[in-house]
Design a protein around this motif. Structure first.
Motif, PDB file in Angstrom:
ATOM      1  N   LEU A  82       0.830  -1.211   0.000  1.00  0.00           N
ATOM      2  CA  LEU A  82       0.000   0.000   0.000  1.00  0.00           C
ATOM      3  C   LEU A  82       0.868   1.267   0.000  1.00  0.00           C
ATOM      4  N   GLY A  83       1.899   1.270   0.859  1.00  0.00           N
ATOM      5  CA  GLY A  83       2.773   2.447   0.955  1.00  0.00           C
ATOM      6  C   GLY A  83       3.456   2.742  -0.383  1.00  0.00           C
ATOM      7  N   GLU A  84       3.857   1.670  -1.094  1.00  0.00           N
ATOM      8  CA  GLU A  84       4.516   1.869  -2.403  1.00  0.00           C
ATOM      9  C   GLU A  84       3.528   2.447  -3.412  1.00  0.00           C
ATOM     10  N   SER A  85       2.280   2.011  -3.317  1.00  0.00           N
ATOM     11  CA  SER A  85       1.239   2.534  -4.192  1.00  0.00           C
ATOM     12  C   SER A  85       1.064   4.045  -3.972  1.00  0.00           C
ATOM     13  N   PHE A  86       1.101   4.448  -2.689  1.00  0.00           N
ATOM     14  CA  PHE A  86       0.993   5.888  -2.376  1.00  0.00           C
ATOM     15  C   PHE A  86       2.208   6.656  -2.903  1.00  0.00           C
ATOM     16  N   GLU A  87       3.402   6.036  -2.733  1.00  0.00           N
ATOM     17  CA  GLU A  87       4.641   6.693  -3.201  1.00  0.00           C
ATOM     18  C   GLU A  87       4.560   6.952  -4.705  1.00  0.00           C
ATOM     19  N   LEU A  88       4.003   5.958  -5.410  1.00  0.00           N
ATOM     20  CA  LEU A  88       3.865   6.084  -6.860  1.00  0.00           C
ATOM     21  C   LEU A  88       3.002   7.302  -7.204  1.00  0.00           C
ATOM     22  N   LEU A  89       1.901   7.442  -6.471  1.00  0.00           N
ATOM     23  CA  LEU A  89       1.009   8.592  -6.705  1.00  0.00           C
ATOM     24  C   LEU A  89       1.727   9.906  -6.355  1.00  0.00           C
ATOM     25  N   LYS A  90       2.573   9.822  -5.319  1.00  0.00           N
ATOM     26  CA  LYS A  90       3.335  11.016  -4.931  1.00  0.00           C
ATOM     27  C   LYS A  90       4.165  11.519  -6.121  1.00  0.00           C
ATOM     28  N   HIS A  91       4.787  10.559  -6.826  1.00  0.00           N
ATOM     29  CA  HIS A  91       5.593  10.932  -7.990  1.00  0.00           C
ATOM     30  C   HIS A  91       4.725  11.411  -9.141  1.00  0.00           C
ATOM     31  N   ILE A  92       3.620  10.706  -9.368  1.00  0.00           N
ATOM     32  CA  ILE A  92       2.731  11.093 -10.481  1.00  0.00           C
ATOM     33  C   ILE A  92       2.236  12.532 -10.285  1.00  0.00           C
ATOM     34  N   TYR A  93       1.819  12.845  -9.058  1.00  0.00           N
ATOM     35  CA  TYR A  93       1.276  14.191  -8.794  1.00  0.00           C
ATOM     36  C   TYR A  93       2.374  15.194  -8.405  1.00  0.00           C
ATOM     37  N   GLN A  94       3.604  14.741  -8.366  1.00  0.00           N
ATOM     38  CA  GLN A  94       4.753  15.587  -8.006  1.00  0.00           C
ATOM     39  C   GLN A  94       4.524  16.336  -6.686  1.00  0.00           C
ATOM     40  N   ILE A  95       4.198  15.545  -5.666  1.00  0.00           N
ATOM     41  CA  ILE A  95       3.967  16.135  -4.341  1.00  0.00           C
ATOM     42  C   ILE A  95       5.307  16.126  -3.593  1.00  0.00           C
ATOM     43  N   ASN A  96       5.662  17.260  -2.958  1.00  0.00           N
ATOM     44  CA  ASN A  96       6.945  17.243  -2.245  1.00  0.00           C
ATOM     45  C   ASN A  96       6.809  16.447  -0.936  1.00  0.00           C
ATOM     46  N   GLN A  97       7.968  15.933  -0.448  1.00  0.00           N
ATOM     47  CA  GLN A  97       7.982  14.990   0.670  1.00  0.00           C
ATOM     48  C   GLN A  97       7.279  15.543   1.910  1.00  0.00           C
ATOM     49  N   LYS A  98       7.543  16.849   2.195  1.00  0.00           N
ATOM     50  CA  LYS A  98       6.978  17.454   3.408  1.00  0.00           C
ATOM     51  C   LYS A  98       5.446  17.464   3.349  1.00  0.00           C
ATOM     52  N   GLU A  99       4.971  17.890   2.201  1.00  0.00           N
ATOM     53  CA  GLU A  99       3.523  17.972   1.992  1.00  0.00           C
ATOM     54  C   GLU A  99       2.893  16.574   2.060  1.00  0.00           C
ATOM     55  N   TYR A 100       3.579  15.617   1.414  1.00  0.00           N
ATOM     56  CA  TYR A 100       3.101  14.224   1.378  1.00  0.00           C
ATOM     57  C   TYR A 100       2.994  13.658   2.798  1.00  0.00           C
ATOM     58  N   ASP A 101       4.085  13.873   3.594  1.00  0.00           N
ATOM     59  CA  ASP A 101       4.094  13.356   4.978  1.00  0.00           C
ATOM     60  C   ASP A 101       2.966  13.968   5.796  1.00  0.00           C
ATOM     61  N   LYS A 102       2.754  15.275   5.583  1.00  0.00           N
ATOM     62  CA  LYS A 102       1.724  15.996   6.360  1.00  0.00           C
ATOM     63  C   LYS A 102       0.332  15.442   6.001  1.00  0.00           C
ATOM     64  N   THR A 103       0.091  15.286   4.695  1.00  0.00           N
ATOM     65  CA  THR A 103      -1.223  14.787   4.265  1.00  0.00           C
ATOM     66  C   THR A 103      -1.451  13.370   4.788  1.00  0.00           C
ATOM     67  N   LEU A 104      -0.404  12.533   4.675  1.00  0.00           N
ATOM     68  CA  LEU A 104      -0.542  11.143   5.125  1.00  0.00           C
ATOM     69  C   LEU A 104      -0.815  11.088   6.634  1.00  0.00           C
ATOM     70  N   ASP A 105      -0.132  11.954   7.392  1.00  0.00           N
ATOM     71  CA  ASP A 105      -0.366  12.027   8.842  1.00  0.00           C
ATOM     72  C   ASP A 105      -1.826  12.377   9.129  1.00  0.00           C
ATOM     73  N   GLU A 106      -2.297  13.400   8.426  1.00  0.00           N
ATOM     74  CA  GLU A 106      -3.670  13.875   8.638  1.00  0.00           C
ATOM     75  C   GLU A 106      -4.676  12.780   8.317  1.00  0.00           C
ATOM     76  N   LEU A 107      -4.479  12.126   7.169  1.00  0.00           N
ATOM     77  CA  LEU A 107      -5.423  11.092   6.748  1.00  0.00           C
ATOM     78  C   LEU A 107      -5.336   9.882   7.675  1.00  0.00           C
ATOM     79  N   ASP A 108      -4.124   9.618   8.188  1.00  0.00           N
ATOM     80  CA  ASP A 108      -3.933   8.505   9.121  1.00  0.00           C
ATOM     81  C   ASP A 108      -4.719   8.742  10.411  1.00  0.00           C
ATOM     82  N   GLN A 109      -4.750  10.012  10.838  1.00  0.00           N
ATOM     83  CA  GLN A 109      -5.486  10.307  12.070  1.00  0.00           C
ATOM     84  C   GLN A 109      -6.977  10.002  11.928  1.00  0.00           C
TER      85      GLN A 109
END
Ligand SMILES: Nc1ncnc2c1ncn2[C@@H]1O[C@H](COP(=O)(O)OP(=O)(O)OP(=O)(O)O)[C@@H](O)[C@H]1O
Length: 321
Positions: A113-140
């Motif tokens: 699952l995490g690799e699938s998200f990473e792939l989307l991160k690259h497709i949408y060109q999301i920077n690491q900080k933003e990605y981590d923040k969004t994932l944290d929020e959605l995880d909560q």
């Protein structure tokens, strides 16, 4: 935010007569049947709305959602997201939308699952900080992190839908389209999904458009309903407005001391079972108190109650059940 203008979709089906002769004939002169799945649909959705898009099987809901999310091109009409035509500016607009089809996953079955998200991160060109923040929020909201190492193909339906929801929100879209998101889910997974939708709408002001056959989804989530049937818009409004329009009546249940129920000129006796009679009356014509007063002059009444027309009745009426 979203403008659907005179949207139409026709599907062309090739049909052939049965047998070898039919097949040969079809080769020379193919028969075409046109299905008018969506017919001249127009509506506007504002930022931050949660809109339930409902109607019976084959009404054209999925076709409309696919056109609104740029997956299908309309035969006529257009969908504008923040003023941009989704068919003409798909690459730009797609960044602003997320889509989940309850029956089909956008996750890669061969990845964790995490690799699938990473792939989307690259497709949408999301920077690491933003990605981590969004994932944290959605995880909560959804508790997704415990699943990150799990291969997608080994996930349960509920876990997979959670994964799909996070995948659809990973690029922080302004609009989320959900096509039957709760289909097949158990009670706790439905609860988690509804909570998620409410949270992202409240915290991120995400506009949500969902198709569903689930009464609970409609009751819990949808401030506004758009009802379509045979590709045509039937109703657009909040639940109580629609209830008043589709079913402008109430049902009065009267229990008598014996089995003979009197008639009343201003309401209809619709059922009788032993001592209990049901009367249907138009809300704007007469009050329950007036009817009860009249009936009690005819027969001694033991008990009364009023059945409001609820969402389940409306669904039955809309779906022709
Ligand atoms: N790819 C296709 N080719 C031909 N006809 C199609 C195609 N997809 C949908 N249709 C037809 O278009 C009409 C609308 O279908 P659609 O899937 O949009 O309805 P729906 O409201 O989402 O139905 P359901 O609630 O059953 O999912 C139906 O008559 C369906 O058979």
């Amino acid at each position: 935010m979203i403008d659907v203008e005179n949207l139409c979709k026709d599907y062309v089906l090739k049909s052939k007569e049965p047998g070898l002769k039919g097949a040969m004939k079809g080769l020379v002169k193919p028969n075409h049947k046109i299905i008018h799945a969506v017919k001249d649909l127009s509506f506007h959705i504002d930022t931050g709305e949660i809109v339930g898009f409902i109607g019976p099987n084959g009404a054209g809901k999925s076709t409309t959602i696919k056109m609104m999310s740029g997956i299908l091109t309309p035969t006529q009409g257009q969908v504008l997201i923040d003023g941009r035509n989704i068919s003409k500016h798909r690459k730009e607009v797609v960044k602003d939308i997320g889509v989940v089809f309850g029956q089909r996953s956008q996750l890669n079955w061969d990845l964790r699952l995490g690799e699938s998200f990473e792939l989307l991160k690259h497709i949408y060109q999301i920077n690491q900080k933003e990605y981590d923040k969004t994932l944290d929020e959605l995880d909560q909201i959804l508790g997704i992190k415990e699943l990150l190492d799990k291969p997608v193909r080994q996930m349960s339906l509920g876990q997979r839908v959670k994964g799909d929801l996070v995948a659809s929100m990973i690029h922080s879209p302004k609009v989320l389209f959900l096509d039957e998101p709760t289909i097949g889910l158990d009670v706790s997974a439905k609860y988690a999904l509804r909570k998620f939708i409410k949270e992202i709408n409240k915290v991120r002001h995400t506009t949500v458009i969902l198709t569903t056959h689930d009464l609970g989804d409609i009751q819990e989530l949808c401030e506004r309903l758009i009802v379509i049937n045979s590709g045509v818009l039937m109703e657009d409004g909040n639940l109580s407005e629609i209830v008043d329009r589709i079913a402008p009546y109430k049902t009065l249940v009267v229990e008598y001391y014996d089995e003979v129920a009197p008639e009343h000129t201003r309401c209809k006796l619709i059922a009788q079972d032993g001592n209990v009679a049901k009367y249907r009356f138009m809300k704007n014509d007469v009050t329950a108190a007036e009817i009860i007063a009249d009936l009690s002059k005819e027969k001694k009444i033991k008990d009364v109650s009023i059945e409001e027309t609820g969402i389940d009745d409306i669904i039955k009426i809309v779906y022709g059940a």
